[in-house]
Write a protein that holds these residues in place. Structure first.
Motif, PDB file in Angstrom:
ATOM      1  N   ALA A  10       5.007   2.122  -5.108  1.00  0.00           N
ATOM      2  CA  ALA A  10       5.074   1.174  -3.994  1.00  0.00           C
ATOM      3  C   ALA A  10       4.136   1.633  -2.881  1.00  0.00           C
ATOM      4  CB  ALA A  10       6.500   1.073  -3.465  1.00  0.00           C
ATOM      5  N   LYS A  11       3.480   0.678  -2.258  1.00  0.00           N
ATOM      6  CA  LYS A  11       2.583   0.921  -1.128  1.00  0.00           C
ATOM      7  C   LYS A  11       2.953  -0.026  -0.001  1.00  0.00           C
ATOM      8  CE  LYS A  11      -0.502   3.950  -2.679  1.00  0.00           C
ATOM      9  NZ  LYS A  11      -0.936   5.140  -1.940  1.00  0.00           N
ATOM     10  N   SER A  32      -6.180  10.484  -8.214  1.00  0.00           N
ATOM     11  CA  SER A  32      -6.806   9.163  -8.164  1.00  0.00           C
ATOM     12  C   SER A  32      -7.375   8.925  -6.767  1.00  0.00           C
ATOM     13  CB  SER A  32      -5.775   8.078  -8.456  1.00  0.00           C
ATOM     14  OG  SER A  32      -5.197   8.273  -9.711  1.00  0.00           O
ATOM     15  N   TYR A  33      -8.549   8.364  -6.717  1.00  0.00           N
ATOM     16  CA  TYR A  33      -9.186   7.959  -5.464  1.00  0.00           C
ATOM     17  C   TYR A  33      -9.311   9.090  -4.433  1.00  0.00           C
ATOM     18  CZ  TYR A  33      -8.026   3.579  -7.670  1.00  0.00           C
ATOM     19  OH  TYR A  33      -7.908   2.559  -8.582  1.00  0.00           O
ATOM     20  N   PRO A  34      -9.901  10.228  -4.837  1.00  0.00           N
ATOM     21  CA  PRO A  34     -10.056  11.316  -3.873  1.00  0.00           C
ATOM     22  C   PRO A  34     -10.952  10.917  -2.710  1.00  0.00           C
ATOM     23  CG  PRO A  34     -11.360  11.739  -5.845  1.00  0.00           C
ATOM     24  CD  PRO A  34     -10.530  10.513  -6.115  1.00  0.00           C
ATOM     25  N   ASN A  35     -10.580  11.405  -1.530  1.00  0.00           N
ATOM     26  CA  ASN A  35     -11.378  11.245  -0.313  1.00  0.00           C
ATOM     27  C   ASN A  35     -11.581   9.788   0.097  1.00  0.00           C
ATOM     28  OD1 ASN A  35     -12.558  12.846   1.752  1.00  0.00           O
ATOM     29  ND2 ASN A  35     -14.585  12.261   1.043  1.00  0.00           N
ATOM     30  N   LEU A  36     -10.624   8.911  -0.255  1.00  0.00           N
ATOM     31  CA  LEU A  36     -10.679   7.516   0.169  1.00  0.00           C
ATOM     32  C   LEU A  36      -9.505   7.218   1.098  1.00  0.00           C
ATOM     33  CD1 LEU A  36     -11.593   5.567  -3.107  1.00  0.00           C
ATOM     34  CD2 LEU A  36     -13.120   6.411  -1.310  1.00  0.00           C
ATOM     35  N   TRP A  37      -9.695   6.252   1.986  1.00  0.00           N
ATOM     36  CA  TRP A  37      -8.619   5.799   2.854  1.00  0.00           C
ATOM     37  C   TRP A  37      -7.619   4.992   2.029  1.00  0.00           C
ATOM     38  CZ3 TRP A  37      -7.709   7.694   7.489  1.00  0.00           C
ATOM     39  CH2 TRP A  37      -8.754   8.336   8.153  1.00  0.00           C
ATOM     40  N   ASP A  38      -6.354   5.281   2.207  1.00  0.00           N
ATOM     41  CA  ASP A  38      -5.285   4.684   1.419  1.00  0.00           C
ATOM     42  C   ASP A  38      -4.182   4.204   2.355  1.00  0.00           C
ATOM     43  OD1 ASP A  38      -3.782   3.956  -0.816  1.00  0.00           O
ATOM     44  OD2 ASP A  38      -3.420   6.005  -1.493  1.00  0.00           O
ATOM     45  N   LEU A  39      -3.277   3.441   1.804  1.00  0.00           N
ATOM     46  CA  LEU A  39      -2.083   3.040   2.532  1.00  0.00           C
ATOM     47  C   LEU A  39      -0.929   3.947   2.117  1.00  0.00           C
ATOM     48  CD1 LEU A  39      -2.414  -0.848   2.297  1.00  0.00           C
ATOM     49  CD2 LEU A  39      -2.992   0.654   4.230  1.00  0.00           C
ATOM     50  N   PRO A  40       0.058   4.115   2.975  1.00  0.00           N
ATOM     51  CA  PRO A  40       1.197   4.970   2.623  1.00  0.00           C
ATOM     52  C   PRO A  40       1.936   4.445   1.396  1.00  0.00           C
ATOM     53  CG  PRO A  40       1.211   4.439   4.973  1.00  0.00           C
ATOM     54  CD  PRO A  40       0.162   3.580   4.330  1.00  0.00           C
ATOM     55  N   GLY A  41       2.497   5.370   0.651  1.00  0.00           N
ATOM     56  CA  GLY A  41       3.276   5.021  -0.527  1.00  0.00           C
ATOM     57  C   GLY A  41       2.936   5.923  -1.677  1.00  0.00           C
ATOM     58  N   GLY A  42       3.558   5.656  -2.817  1.00  0.00           N
ATOM     59  CA  GLY A  42       3.302   6.494  -3.981  1.00  0.00           C
ATOM     60  C   GLY A  42       4.172   6.110  -5.149  1.00  0.00           C
ATOM     61  N   SER A  55      10.338   3.884   1.080  1.00  0.00           N
ATOM     62  CA  SER A  55      10.970   4.595   2.191  1.00  0.00           C
ATOM     63  C   SER A  55      10.800   6.106   2.064  1.00  0.00           C
ATOM     64  CB  SER A  55      12.454   4.251   2.265  1.00  0.00           C
ATOM     65  OG  SER A  55      12.633   2.889   2.535  1.00  0.00           O
ATOM     66  N   ARG A  56      11.039   6.626   0.862  1.00  0.00           N
ATOM     67  CA  ARG A  56      10.899   8.064   0.641  1.00  0.00           C
ATOM     68  C   ARG A  56       9.460   8.506   0.870  1.00  0.00           C
ATOM     69  NH1 ARG A  56       8.700  10.161  -3.351  1.00  0.00           N
ATOM     70  NH2 ARG A  56       9.099   8.424  -4.777  1.00  0.00           N
ATOM     71  N   LEU A  64       8.139   8.873   9.014  1.00  0.00           N
ATOM     72  CA  LEU A  64       8.699   7.646   9.575  1.00  0.00           C
ATOM     73  C   LEU A  64       9.820   7.101   8.698  1.00  0.00           C
ATOM     74  CD1 LEU A  64       5.441   5.776  10.667  1.00  0.00           C
ATOM     75  CD2 LEU A  64       6.988   7.171  12.084  1.00  0.00           C
ATOM     76  N   VAL A  65      10.851   6.600   9.351  1.00  0.00           N
ATOM     77  CA  VAL A  65      11.949   5.922   8.659  1.00  0.00           C
ATOM     78  C   VAL A  65      11.723   4.426   8.835  1.00  0.00           C
ATOM     79  CG1 VAL A  65      14.436   5.554   8.597  1.00  0.00           C
ATOM     80  CG2 VAL A  65      13.524   7.850   9.028  1.00  0.00           C
ATOM     81  N   LEU A  66      11.591   3.733   7.711  1.00  0.00           N
ATOM     82  CA  LEU A  66      11.293   2.302   7.734  1.00  0.00           C
ATOM     83  C   LEU A  66      12.584   1.494   7.661  1.00  0.00           C
ATOM     84  CD1 LEU A  66       9.010   0.143   7.632  1.00  0.00           C
ATOM     85  CD2 LEU A  66       9.262   0.213   5.143  1.00  0.00           C
ATOM     86  N   PRO A  67      12.935   0.774   8.722  1.00  0.00           N
ATOM     87  CA  PRO A  67      14.095  -0.119   8.623  1.00  0.00           C
ATOM     88  C   PRO A  67      13.756  -1.295   7.708  1.00  0.00           C
ATOM     89  CG  PRO A  67      13.340   0.098  10.919  1.00  0.00           C
ATOM     90  CD  PRO A  67      12.328   0.751  10.042  1.00  0.00           C
TER      91      PRO A  67
END
Length: 145
Positions: A10-11, A32-42, A55-56, A64-67
């Motif tokens: 999930a991202k 995967s995708y070294p040295n690239l800008w990414d969005l949080p997740g995994g 969330s984890r 950050l805790v995501l409501p």
């Protein structure tokens, strides 16, 4: 794409106010995708739901805790790293001053905030986010500021 099977990961396109938070991935040849800008997740762990995975990961990466109420949109997309699998993609928004709560984890080189269009225009970002964000904007109209 078979979304009846468990998700692969999930991202989130997380907006703090109107700014999108992004993480510059480590520059390691085995990821995967070294040295690239990414969005949080995994990646998913155990029997996690898509929101639990997100969330984890967000807490591990940015402290950050995501409501759940912060989630504006969720969709399913084919995984880029495992094309036979699918990933959840969220768009969420938290107050701009949430930036003060960020505690950067041990994955990635640094984090930064971007205007959405500036993030999409980055030549060194993980591919596919332009398509995913465009779908979100087309379906919802984007952020209501």
């Amino acid at each position: 794409m078979d979304t009846t099977q468990p998700h692969h990961g999930a991202k989130v396109a997380l907006f703090l106010g109107d700014q999108l938070v992004s993480i510059l991935r480590d520059d390691l040849p085995h990821i995967s995708y070294p040295n690239l800008w990414d969005l949080p997740g995994g990646g998913r762990e155990g029997d996690e739901t898509t929101f639990e995975t997100l969330s984890r990961e967000l807490e591990e990466e940015l402290g950050l805790v995501l409501p759940h109420a912060a989630v504006l949109w969720e969709n399913s997309f084919q995984s880029l790293t495992a094309p036979e699998k699918w990933n959840a993609f969220f768009v969420a928004q938290m107050p701009a001053d949430t930036v003060n709560d960020i505690v950067f984890g041990d994955e990635g080189q640094r984090w930064a905030l971007f205007e959405m269009d500036a993030f999409i225009a980055l030549p060194d970002r993980v591919p596919s986010y332009d398509v995913r964000l465009a779908k979100w904007v087309a379906e919802t109209g984007g952020l209501n500021l």
